[in-house]
Design a protein around this motif. Structure first.
Motif, PDB file in Angstrom:
ATOM      1  N   ASN A 255       0.096  42.581  44.018  1.00  0.00           N
ATOM      2  CA  ASN A 255      -0.875  43.065  43.042  1.00  0.00           C
ATOM      3  C   ASN A 255      -2.280  42.784  43.560  1.00  0.00           C
ATOM      4  O   ASN A 255      -2.532  41.726  44.157  1.00  0.00           O
ATOM      5  CB  ASN A 255      -0.687  42.410  41.680  1.00  0.00           C
ATOM      6  CG  ASN A 255       0.518  42.954  40.944  1.00  0.00           C
ATOM      7  OD1 ASN A 255       1.643  42.495  41.164  1.00  0.00           O
ATOM      8  ND2 ASN A 255       0.306  43.928  40.087  1.00  0.00           N
ATOM      9  N   TYR A 256      -3.173  43.740  43.312  1.00  0.00           N
ATOM     10  CA  TYR A 256      -4.540  43.611  43.820  1.00  0.00           C
ATOM     11  C   TYR A 256      -5.477  44.377  42.896  1.00  0.00           C
ATOM     12  O   TYR A 256      -5.042  45.197  42.068  1.00  0.00           O
ATOM     13  CB  TYR A 256      -4.635  44.150  45.245  1.00  0.00           C
ATOM     14  CG  TYR A 256      -4.351  45.627  45.337  1.00  0.00           C
ATOM     15  CD1 TYR A 256      -5.378  46.571  45.325  1.00  0.00           C
ATOM     16  CD2 TYR A 256      -3.031  46.093  45.412  1.00  0.00           C
ATOM     17  CE1 TYR A 256      -5.109  47.936  45.388  1.00  0.00           C
ATOM     18  CE2 TYR A 256      -2.756  47.450  45.476  1.00  0.00           C
ATOM     19  CZ  TYR A 256      -3.788  48.363  45.469  1.00  0.00           C
ATOM     20  OH  TYR A 256      -3.524  49.700  45.521  1.00  0.00           O
ATOM     21  N   ASP A 263      -6.070  46.815  37.934  1.00  0.00           N
ATOM     22  CA  ASP A 263      -4.938  46.072  38.494  1.00  0.00           C
ATOM     23  C   ASP A 263      -3.951  47.069  39.094  1.00  0.00           C
ATOM     24  O   ASP A 263      -3.378  47.898  38.390  1.00  0.00           O
ATOM     25  CB  ASP A 263      -4.258  45.241  37.394  1.00  0.00           C
ATOM     26  CG  ASP A 263      -3.234  44.269  37.964  1.00  0.00           C
ATOM     27  OD1 ASP A 263      -2.664  44.562  39.030  1.00  0.00           O
ATOM     28  OD2 ASP A 263      -2.984  43.227  37.319  1.00  0.00           O
ATOM     29  N   LYS A 264      -3.753  47.005  40.413  1.00  0.00           N
ATOM     30  CA  LYS A 264      -2.870  47.923  41.126  1.00  0.00           C
ATOM     31  C   LYS A 264      -1.729  47.159  41.778  1.00  0.00           C
ATOM     32  O   LYS A 264      -1.838  45.953  42.032  1.00  0.00           O
ATOM     33  CB  LYS A 264      -3.636  48.695  42.201  1.00  0.00           C
ATOM     34  CG  LYS A 264      -4.741  49.592  41.664  1.00  0.00           C
ATOM     35  CD  LYS A 264      -4.171  50.809  40.983  1.00  0.00           C
ATOM     36  CE  LYS A 264      -5.254  51.786  40.584  1.00  0.00           C
ATOM     37  NZ  LYS A 264      -4.718  53.021  39.970  1.00  0.00           N
ATOM     38  N   ALA A 265      -0.623  47.874  42.052  1.00  0.00           N
ATOM     39  CA  ALA A 265       0.545  47.246  42.662  1.00  0.00           C
ATOM     40  C   ALA A 265       0.972  48.027  43.899  1.00  0.00           C
ATOM     41  O   ALA A 265       0.780  49.246  43.992  1.00  0.00           O
ATOM     42  CB  ALA A 265       1.694  47.185  41.668  1.00  0.00           C
ATOM     43  N   ASP A 284       6.726  51.645  47.645  1.00  0.00           N
ATOM     44  CA  ASP A 284       6.777  51.820  46.188  1.00  0.00           C
ATOM     45  C   ASP A 284       8.083  52.440  45.706  1.00  0.00           C
ATOM     46  O   ASP A 284       8.100  53.235  44.759  1.00  0.00           O
ATOM     47  CB  ASP A 284       5.590  52.662  45.716  1.00  0.00           C
ATOM     48  CG  ASP A 284       4.259  51.936  45.916  1.00  0.00           C
ATOM     49  OD1 ASP A 284       4.247  50.701  45.804  1.00  0.00           O
ATOM     50  OD2 ASP A 284       3.248  52.618  46.190  1.00  0.00           O
TER      51      ASP A 284
END
Length: 308
Positions: A255-256, A263-265, A284
């Motif tokens: 996560n970043y 919030d992205k994964a 993904d």
């Protein structure tokens, strides 16, 4: 895949052609005929490259090019203008005088390699022959029977047949991870090795242990992750197992924060070595199989095997 280096650079100057003829009057008349059948780049709507092993079909709708066999394929749009310019230049090349009975002397009697160029409902089909002393290539147009001298740069379009359609795939661009935007990273490896790294107030922790210094090289590696090739798009059943992706050597769930603060994964599964310095990977949870260079995964592979 046969190779992983993009062919685009070889075609960037493909619009330059050299033509010659025999006899000024004859050359002028035949050149005029060639101009009449020349196809402008902006009018080209289809390209078909073929040899005795594969056929590559490209078609355009509005301003977008597609691989005709599967329009969902992520065709690299930036690669197409160079191909179109090469094809258009080929149609504009001036003819040279070659008698029908002499075609074999120029390698034009039995070629299995062709390029069909379509514009405004008209198609011209070219087959390459031998290379002339000038460095240009003899090319025969099936529709009008002319033989033309085409520059070596333009003929490089046929090198696409040395690889596969996957050489033309637009590759996914991975996020740039930094110490400032990383939120968490979970690395799952063999023998039930699982490392959960959380960022708390700028400090990277595993449980209550501060691993900021110990994971500095890992964060640097995460920031440089790059997909280098498409190996298999819409792979057949069983392909994932062959590539070791049914039981990955490691799985990264990260996560970043994006540039906008969202919030992205990202999930990365790493399978078996390719045998030439790479690793099979998926992103993904998608089925498309890509390649990453094994050297770029050194920290992740070590942590997956031994932990921190």
């Amino acid at each position: 895949m046969k190779r992983y280096v993009s062919i685009i650079a070889l075609l960037l100057t493909a619009a330059l052609l050299t033509a010659c003829g025999s006899g000024a009057d004859t050359q002028s008349k035949e050149a005029d005929a060639a101009v009449q059948t020349a196809l402008p780049p902006e009018g080209i709507t289809a390209l078909v490259l073929s040899d005795d092993s594969q056929v590559l079909r490209f078609s355009r709708e509005d301003e977008t090019w597609y691989w005709q066999d599967d329009t969902t394929f992520p065709l690299d749009q930036e690669a197409m203008p160079a191909l179109v310019e090469a094809a258009a230049a080929m149609t504009a090349a001036s003819p040279v005088r070659v008698a029908e009975e002499d075609l074999a002397d120029y390698g034009l009697d039995d070629t299995k390699i062709t390029l069909a160029v379509t514009a405004d409902g008209e198609t011209l089909t070219f087959a390459p022959g031998d290379q002339a002393e000038s460095g240009d290539w003899y090319m025969r147009c099936a529709e009008d029977g002319t033989v033309r001298l085409v520059s070596d740069n333009a003929v490089k379009i046929f090198q696409l047949l040395d690889g596969s359609i996957y050489d033309m795939a637009a590759l996914p661009v991975l996020p740039v991870i930094t110490e400032e935007n990383l939120l968490s990273a979970a690395v799952q490896g063999g023998e039930n090795v699982l490392v959960n790294i959380r960022v708390v107030d700028g400090v990277r922790k595993v449980g209550s242990r501060d691993v900021t210094e110990a994971t500095a090289a890992l964060v640097e590696e995460l920031g440089a992750l790059t997909v280098t090739a498409c190996v298999d798009y819409h792979p057949a059943e069983g392909a994932a197992a062959v590539c070791g992706l049914d039981e990955p050597a490691l799985t990264l769930a990260m996560n970043y924060l994006s540039d906008t603060g969202a919030d992205k994964a990202l999930t990365l599964a790493v399978g078996l070595p390719t045998g030439d310095g790479g690793r099979y990977v998926t992103l993904d949870g998608e089925t498309t199989i890509y390649r990453m260079e094994e050297a770029s995964l050194a920290q992740l592979l070590t942590i997956a095997e031994t932990g921190l």
